[in-house]
Scaffold this motif. Structure first.
Motif, PDB file in Angstrom:
ATOM      1  N   ILE A   6      94.523  51.296  31.969  1.00  0.00           N
ATOM      2  CA  ILE A   6      93.904  49.997  32.272  1.00  0.00           C
ATOM      3  C   ILE A   6      92.752  50.178  33.262  1.00  0.00           C
ATOM      4  O   ILE A   6      91.669  49.593  33.105  1.00  0.00           O
ATOM      5  CB  ILE A   6      94.949  49.018  32.847  1.00  0.00           C
ATOM      6  CG1 ILE A   6      95.964  48.638  31.761  1.00  0.00           C
ATOM      7  CG2 ILE A   6      94.276  47.764  33.404  1.00  0.00           C
ATOM      8  CD1 ILE A   6      97.081  47.755  32.252  1.00  0.00           C
ATOM      9  N   LYS A 220      97.384  52.098  25.472  1.00  0.00           N
ATOM     10  CA  LYS A 220      98.008  50.870  24.982  1.00  0.00           C
ATOM     11  C   LYS A 220      96.910  49.846  24.722  1.00  0.00           C
ATOM     12  O   LYS A 220      96.414  49.208  25.644  1.00  0.00           O
ATOM     13  CB  LYS A 220      99.015  50.328  25.998  1.00  0.00           C
ATOM     14  CG  LYS A 220     100.184  51.267  26.277  1.00  0.00           C
ATOM     15  CD  LYS A 220     101.138  50.646  27.289  1.00  0.00           C
ATOM     16  CE  LYS A 220     102.321  51.564  27.554  1.00  0.00           C
ATOM     17  NZ  LYS A 220     103.265  50.973  28.556  1.00  0.00           N
ATOM     18  N   GLU A 222      96.923  46.976  23.504  1.00  0.00           N
ATOM     19  CA  GLU A 222      97.238  45.585  23.837  1.00  0.00           C
ATOM     20  C   GLU A 222      96.956  45.265  25.300  1.00  0.00           C
ATOM     21  O   GLU A 222      96.950  44.088  25.696  1.00  0.00           O
ATOM     22  CB  GLU A 222      98.698  45.271  23.512  1.00  0.00           C
ATOM     23  CG  GLU A 222      99.715  46.144  24.247  1.00  0.00           C
ATOM     24  CD  GLU A 222     100.024  47.447  23.545  1.00  0.00           C
ATOM     25  OE1 GLU A 222     101.011  48.105  23.932  1.00  0.00           O
ATOM     26  OE2 GLU A 222      99.283  47.819  22.618  1.00  0.00           O
ATOM     27  N   ASP A 223      96.717  46.282  26.121  1.00  0.00           N
ATOM     28  CA  ASP A 223      96.423  46.062  27.538  1.00  0.00           C
ATOM     29  C   ASP A 223      94.933  45.850  27.814  1.00  0.00           C
ATOM     30  O   ASP A 223      94.529  45.719  28.970  1.00  0.00           O
ATOM     31  CB  ASP A 223      96.904  47.254  28.376  1.00  0.00           C
ATOM     32  CG  ASP A 223      98.422  47.324  28.474  1.00  0.00           C
ATOM     33  OD1 ASP A 223      99.071  46.280  28.246  1.00  0.00           O
ATOM     34  OD2 ASP A 223      98.960  48.404  28.781  1.00  0.00           O
ATOM     35  N   ILE A 226      93.985  42.859  29.991  1.00  0.00           N
ATOM     36  CA  ILE A 226      94.140  43.043  31.439  1.00  0.00           C
ATOM     37  C   ILE A 226      92.950  43.812  31.999  1.00  0.00           C
ATOM     38  O   ILE A 226      92.408  43.484  33.057  1.00  0.00           O
ATOM     39  CB  ILE A 226      95.455  43.773  31.752  1.00  0.00           C
ATOM     40  CG1 ILE A 226      96.642  42.991  31.197  1.00  0.00           C
ATOM     41  CG2 ILE A 226      95.605  43.996  33.251  1.00  0.00           C
ATOM     42  CD1 ILE A 226      97.968  43.724  31.332  1.00  0.00           C
TER      43      ILE A 226
END
Length: 304
Positions: A6, A220, A222-223, A226
């Motif tokens: 992230i 990931k 889907e992060d 964020i």
């Protein structure tokens, strides 16, 4: 699994979007009035939302089409194809590559001009055109480094160079403010100036054409939402103080490039070096999606 986290993704987002636009924001706010600060926040929020949608789209595609689970060199065109067919793919490919290549050319031209100015006293015989060729020969091998996860230090360098430059601009502006003695005046807001400033503010938070390439390198996917919130949040923390320093300290005298408004000296010199560094690193980031597609056509392994 090797890939972007992230934080490293957020760093690439910041390095992608926070560049030349930040230098023009003070003038843009001057041309729109105080409402310009509101527009910067609104455009940042909208860009964050659309960036998150891009990440969500890629996650959906990977769920529905297993063949895209591994790395792909052209994620954005694939989104266009799955949405609008072959026409969508060709349209996205054309517009994305024109934008990325065009932005890279602008970055290179600006960097060559800055270096010529910075080293003018030392290298008087090396003209702008020669610097353009020298920088091209230096950077072309670097754009073959692979994908964002392979050259994450480039993203870190682009981010920190801009962040430090913004800090120095604010510091010098505060120093200059002590000599103004409250004489700052502001120009009238006109339709033409407002429209131009509107475009500058939108440009300052753009860069979505690179996002799919970054997303495909995440551990990931889907992060990404964020990471987008984090990245744009930090960008906003750079933009607002820089825009405020130009607007409140220099007023109608603020230049289109804030560097030309702050007093000449060591700080201004360092800021120009940092901005030039960002331009060179930003060139690599913008060219990467173009190069990945080109290399895929030639059958070059992504490990190269």
């Amino acid at each position: 699994m090797h890939g972007l986290t992230i934080w490293t993704t957020a760093v690439f987002i910041i390095g992608d979007i926070a560049g030349g636009g930040v230098l023009a924001l003070p003038r843009a706010v001057e041309d729109t009035g105080w409402i310009g600060f509101v527009l910067i926040v609104v455009f940042t929020l909208l860009s964050t939302y659309t960036a998150a949608l891009i990440g969500k789209c890629w996650v959906i595609i990977q769920e529905r089409y297993p063949e895209y689970q591994s790395h792909v060199p052209d994620p954005y065109p694939i989104m266009g194809e799955k949405t609008y067919g072959k026409t969508g793919r060709h349209l996205v490919t054309l517009t994305m590559n024109i934008y990325n290549f065009g932005s890279s050319v602008v970055y290179m031209v600006l960097a060559a001009g800055n270096i010529e100015t910075l080293l003018n006293d030392v290298t008087k015989d090396i003209s702008f055109c020669y610097w353009l060729m020298i920088l091209t020969f230096i950077l072309v091998p670097i754009i073959c480094l692979g994908t964002p996860k392979d050259f994450w230090p480039i993203g870190v360098g682009a981010t920190f160079s801009t962040a430090i430059a913004c800090i120095f601009i604010v510091i010098q502006a505060l120093k200059d403010n002590s000599h103004n003695k409250g004489t700052t005046v502001h120009s009238d807001v006109g339709i033409q100036k407002f429209s131009s400033a509107f475009g500058t503010m939108v440009f300052a938070v753009s860069g979505h054409s690179v996002f799919p390439t970054i997303i495909t390198d995440m551990k990931k996917k889907e992060d990404f939402k964020i990471a987008a919130i984090l990245g744009y949040g930090i960008v906003l923390m750079m933009y607002i103080p820089t825009a405020m320093s130009g607007y409140f300290v220099y007023g109608s005298n603020v230049d289109v490039n804030i560097i030309k408004s702050i007093s000449a000296g060591p700080i201004a010199y360092v800021v120009e070096i940092l901005v030039t560094l960002h331009l060179l690193l930003g060139f690599i980031i913008y060219m990467n999606p173009v190069c990945q597609q080109f290399e895929a056509k030639l059958g070059v392994p992504k490990e190269y």
